[in-house]
Design a protein around this motif. Structure first.
Motif, PDB file in Angstrom:
ATOM      1  N   ASP A 295      73.520-110.942 -26.797  1.00 54.37           N
ATOM      2  CA  ASP A 295      73.676-111.896 -25.688  1.00 54.37           C
ATOM      3  C   ASP A 295      74.073-113.295 -26.173  1.00 54.37           C
ATOM      4  O   ASP A 295      74.107-114.239 -25.382  1.00 54.37           O
ATOM      5  CB  ASP A 295      72.416-111.943 -24.816  1.00 54.37           C
ATOM      6  CG  ASP A 295      71.188-112.409 -25.579  1.00 54.37           C
ATOM      7  OD1 ASP A 295      71.299-112.653 -26.801  1.00 54.37           O
ATOM      8  OD2 ASP A 295      70.118-112.536 -24.966  1.00 54.37           O
ATOM      9  N   GLY A 296      74.423-113.416 -27.432  1.00 59.48           N
ATOM     10  CA  GLY A 296      75.048-114.652 -27.903  1.00 59.48           C
ATOM     11  C   GLY A 296      76.488-114.777 -27.425  1.00 59.48           C
ATOM     12  O   GLY A 296      77.125-115.816 -27.577  1.00 59.48           O
TER      13      GLY A 296
ATOM     14  N   ASP B 166      69.054-107.397 -31.812  1.00 57.67           N
ATOM     15  CA  ASP B 166      68.908-108.844 -31.619  1.00 57.67           C
ATOM     16  C   ASP B 166      67.407-109.145 -31.662  1.00 57.67           C
ATOM     17  O   ASP B 166      66.690-108.872 -30.710  1.00 57.67           O
ATOM     18  CB  ASP B 166      69.529-109.220 -30.262  1.00 57.67           C
ATOM     19  CG  ASP B 166      69.342-110.697 -29.913  1.00 57.67           C
ATOM     20  OD1 ASP B 166      68.619-111.415 -30.642  1.00 57.67           O
ATOM     21  OD2 ASP B 166      69.917-111.132 -28.898  1.00 57.67           O
TER      22      ASP B 166
ATOM     23  N   ASP C 166      70.292-111.617 -35.488  1.00 57.55           N
ATOM     24  CA  ASP C 166      70.930-110.359 -35.093  1.00 57.55           C
ATOM     25  C   ASP C 166      71.225-109.565 -36.358  1.00 57.55           C
ATOM     26  O   ASP C 166      71.375-110.141 -37.440  1.00 57.55           O
ATOM     27  CB  ASP C 166      72.287-110.610 -34.418  1.00 57.55           C
ATOM     28  CG  ASP C 166      72.187-111.258 -33.042  1.00 57.55           C
ATOM     29  OD1 ASP C 166      71.062-111.428 -32.549  1.00 57.55           O
ATOM     30  OD2 ASP C 166      73.257-111.584 -32.480  1.00 57.55           O
TER      31      ASP C 166
ATOM     32  N   ASP D  95      72.677-119.370 -29.516  1.00 62.58           N
ATOM     33  CA  ASP D  95      71.979-118.184 -30.007  1.00 62.58           C
ATOM     34  C   ASP D  95      72.793-117.599 -31.166  1.00 62.58           C
ATOM     35  O   ASP D  95      73.950-117.963 -31.357  1.00 62.58           O
ATOM     36  CB  ASP D  95      71.880-117.162 -28.860  1.00 62.58           C
ATOM     37  CG  ASP D  95      70.819-116.090 -29.100  1.00 62.58           C
ATOM     38  OD1 ASP D  95      70.189-116.099 -30.177  1.00 62.58           O
ATOM     39  OD2 ASP D  95      70.648-115.246 -28.203  1.00 62.58           O
TER      40      ASP D  95
END
Ligand SMILES: [Mn+2]
Length: 338
Positions: A290-291, A179, A162, A325
Motif C-alpha cells: 500500500d505504499g 508489508d 516490505d 510508507d
C-alpha cells in the motif's frame, strides 16, 4: 532472484547528486567484486543516466539494486523522470546522434556499456531506463519468467519494512509480498520472516504457506502477506492473501483482481482462503504494497504492458508512489511460449 532485494533511491536534481550516485555505484561495484573496467563502466552508465535527467527533465530518480542469482552478480540501474520523454529512441541510439541537444545524448553509450538495456518513454510522459551490468558472467536468460521489482524504504529509513521473494521450481513460480506493520527494522523482521516461509515450504500451496507464516510471525509486529503460485504446466494460479497487498493479473484480454481477506498475519488471522484461477501463458501479474496508490491504469501508458517488468514497476512507482510508507511493486510476466 535474491531475497530481500531492495533498492537504494537517489534523488537527481543537481550536479552534486550525480557525484553522489556515481560514488555509491562505484563502491557497490567494488563490494560485488567488479574489476576496474566493469567498475568504470558502471560508473559511466549511472553518470550518463543522471546527467540526462538533469539536462532534459531537471530532476528525477536513480534506483540502484544488487541482482544475485546465485552464480552471477550484477547491478541494476533504473533511471526515472517525468520530463518531456525521448522523441525518437531509435535515432537517438545511433552513433553520431549522441549529441547534447536532445534527450538521447548518451543512450548509445549507455546501451553499449550495459549487458541489458531497455527504455520506456512516451511523448510528455517522461522516460524510464533500465540498465544491468554484470560483474563477470552473464546469466542464462530465464525462458519462463521475467521479473521486475521495486522495493524502497520510506524516506529516512535504511531498511525496508516490505519484503518480497520469488522461488521458481521448474514450471511453478511462487511469489510472496509482505508489508510489515509500520516501517523500519521491526517491520522488516516481520516481513522477512514471511519471506523465509516460502523457501521452507516450496511444495506447499499458498493457503498452507500463509498459515505457516502466521505461526512464524507470532511475536513480531505482524504483516500483510500475499502469496501467489503459478503452475504454468497446469495453467493454474493459486492465491491466498491477508491484509493490504494488491495483486492483479492481466490476461489477453482483461484484468482480474485477486482477493485478500482482512487481518494481520502473525496476530489476527480470521480467515485463510485459497483461491484458484486459470493461468494463461503470456499473462502478467502485478503485486504491490500500500505504499503505491491503487488508482493506476496501464491503459494510460501505450505499450507499457508489453515492456520489461522492471520498466512497468518503475513507471508505476514514479507516478503512484504515496511517499509516506515503504513501497514494493513486483511484476512477473510468463514468457513461456512467447
Ligand atoms: Mn505499507
Amino acid at each position: 532472484m535474491k531475497r530481500f532485494s531492495t533498492q537504494q533511491a537517489f534523488h537527481i536534481g543537481e550536479p552534486s547528486e550525480i557525484s553522489a550516485v556515481r560514488r555509491s555505484v562505484t563502491l557497490l561495484a567494488a563490494r560485488l567484486g567488479f574489476d576496474e573496467t566493469k567498475k568504470g563502466q558502471a560508473a559511466l552508465v549511472v553518470t550518463e543516466a543522471a546527467t540526462n535527467i538533469i539536462k532534459h527533465a531537471q530532476h528525477g530518480e536513480i534506483l540502484i539494486r544488487t541482482i544475485d542469482d546465485g552464480d552471477c552478480v550484477g547491478i541494476e540501474i533504473i533511471a526515472v523522470d517525468s520530463g518531456p520523454g525521448i522523441s525518437n529512441i531509435t535515432l537517438q541510439m545511433e552513433d553520431g546522434n549522441s549529441t547534447t541537444g536532445t534527450y538521447g545524448g548518451g543512450l548509445g553509450a549507455m546501451s553499449r556499456l550495459s549487458q541489458e538495456f531497455d527504455i520506456y518513454s512516451n511523448y510528455s510522459q517522461g522516460a524510464v531506463l533500465l540498465m544491468v551490468i554484470w560483474a563477470n558472467q552473464i546469466p542464462k536468460a530465464d525462458q519462463q519468467w521475467q521479473i521486475g521489482a521495486i522495493c524502497i524504504p520510506i524516506k529516512g529509513e535504511v531498511v525496508c519494512g516490505d519484503a518480497w521473494t520469488t522461488e521458481s521450481d521448474g514450471n511453478t513460480l511462487t511469489l510472496l509480498v509482505a508489508d510489515g506493520l509500520g516501517h523500519g527494522p521491526d517491520a522488516a523482521i516481520a516481513s522477512r520472516a514471511a519471506v523465509d516461509v516460502v523457501a521452507e515450504n516450496l511444495t506447499r500451496p499458498p493457503g498452507v504457506m500463509l498459515e505457516r507464516a502466521h505461526a512464524a510471525l507470532h511475536g513480531t509486529r505482524g504483516a500483510a502477506v500475499a502469496i501467489a503460485q503459478i503452475d504454468e504446466e497446469r495453467g493454474q494460479l493459486r492465491f491466498a492473501g491477508v491484509g493490504n497487498i494488491a495483486v492483479s493479473v492481466f490476461e489477453n484480454p482483461g484484468r482480474r483482481h485477486l482477493i485478500s481477506h482482512n487481518g494481520i498475519v502473525g496476530s489476527n488471522l480470521r480467515k485463510v482462503q485459497e483461491f484458484s484461477h486459470s493461468w494463461q501463458s503470456g499473462s502478467l501479474m502485478i503485486a504491490h504494497s500500500d505504499g503505491l496508490a491503487t488508482r493506476w491504469d496501464l491503459d494510460a501508458y501505450p505499450g507499457l504492458e508489453r515492456s520489461h517488468p522492471s520498466l512497468i514497476a518503475a513507471v508505476l512507482y514514479r507516478d503512484f508512489v504515496r511517499g509516506r510508507d515503504d513501497v514494493t511493486i513486483v511484476v512477473i510476466r510468463d514468457i513461456a511460449g512467447l
